[in-house]
Design an enzyme around this catalytic site. Sequence first.
Site, PDB file in Angstrom:
ATOM      1  N   PRO A   1       0.791  -1.249   0.000  1.00  0.00           N
ATOM      2  CG  PRO A   1       0.058  -0.912   2.194  1.00  0.00           C
ATOM      3  CD  PRO A   1       0.801  -1.886   1.323  1.00  0.00           C
ATOM      4  CB  CYS A   2       3.074   2.872  -2.451  1.00  0.00           C
ATOM      5  SG  CYS A   2       2.245   2.495  -3.997  1.00  0.00           S
ATOM      6  CG  HIS A   3      -3.046   3.322  -1.067  1.00  0.00           C
ATOM      7  ND1 HIS A   3      -2.758   1.993  -1.301  1.00  0.00           N
ATOM      8  CD2 HIS A   3      -3.963   3.324  -0.050  1.00  0.00           C
ATOM      9  CE1 HIS A   3      -3.466   1.223  -0.489  1.00  0.00           C
ATOM     10  NE2 HIS A   3      -4.199   2.013   0.282  1.00  0.00           N
TER      11      HIS A   3
END
Length: 356
Positions: free
Chosen positions: A319-321
Amino acid sequence: MKTLELLPPTDTMYRALVNRDPSFEGIFFVGVRTTGIFCRPTCSAKKPARENVDFFATPSQALHGGYRPCLRCKPMDPGERIPKLIERLRQEVERAPDGRLTDKELTAMSIDPSTARRQFKRHYGMTFQAYHRARRLGLALREVQRGGRVDEARNGSGFESESGFRDAFARIFGVPPTAAKEKAGLFAERIETPLGAMLAIADVEGLRLLEFVDRRALERELSMLRTRLQTNIVPGEHLHLEAIRSQLNDYFSGNKLEFDVPVAPIGSPFQLRAWEILRSIPVGETRSYSWMAKKLGDVEMRRAVGRANGENMMSIIVPCHRVIRADGTLCGYGGGLWRKKWLLDHERKIVEKLRG
């Protein structure tokens, strides 16, 4: 843009819009300048004048063009996005995946071969014949890897000559059939989501890639996968693809936000460490680039952290978001900041609902 070049002529699209032609579902989307809304071609709303519309190949392009989705026809809803022609062609392939469908046979089925090529190219990035060929070779790869004889795999692949089969097999998978027993292939599936279509790629090790199909870096990522793993990518079924399809459905419906499908990312030791740290960020929370840099041992490594996040090929799962600026503003997401905001809002809403 490349996808726009694959759209039908504008006169054809406008006529389909006026007639609410269902055969164009998933082929184009229309933005209405006077309302700022974009719709499916079959939307029941009053039809705009020709000079007041823009045509788009994907919902993402319409969103980036400043349009918001129509509440009536819900163009972001994946439920009816696959065109009927593509569904029919896929069904024909699965009836005889080891056979062939020539242009003459398609015409006999009242299917225009050029339309089939265009729609398949638009939806899958390859022509129908290329899809069918890849499906045949994918089945042959499975047969060989399960211990089957090469000549039996060739007979089931629709190739008339052994040399033709071996050459085609080696071109696709990078190795001759006899070497494929020890070498896994990559299988791909397109998965529709409320945020647009995603491409999932997996092999026996796990999921290798999960990206939105309109991501600019996707072509480079696919090339890198093929090079690093010395094989090619074909459409096909795989247990890990079944798992991620199901888990994405749970994620977007809010039933379950965690993923447990096996992943096998390709990257440098630094990138792999960075991606593991990303997976440690709890659902519904965010962290800063400085926090990640500190976790990696050097608070001055913020730019390196940003690059590692940008090279992540496991959208949502890694989850780089969930990484934002220290001041709380959004930045740096390959899928588009609008998707980053949607994902964060979605996760926070579901977490608050569960706590509440």
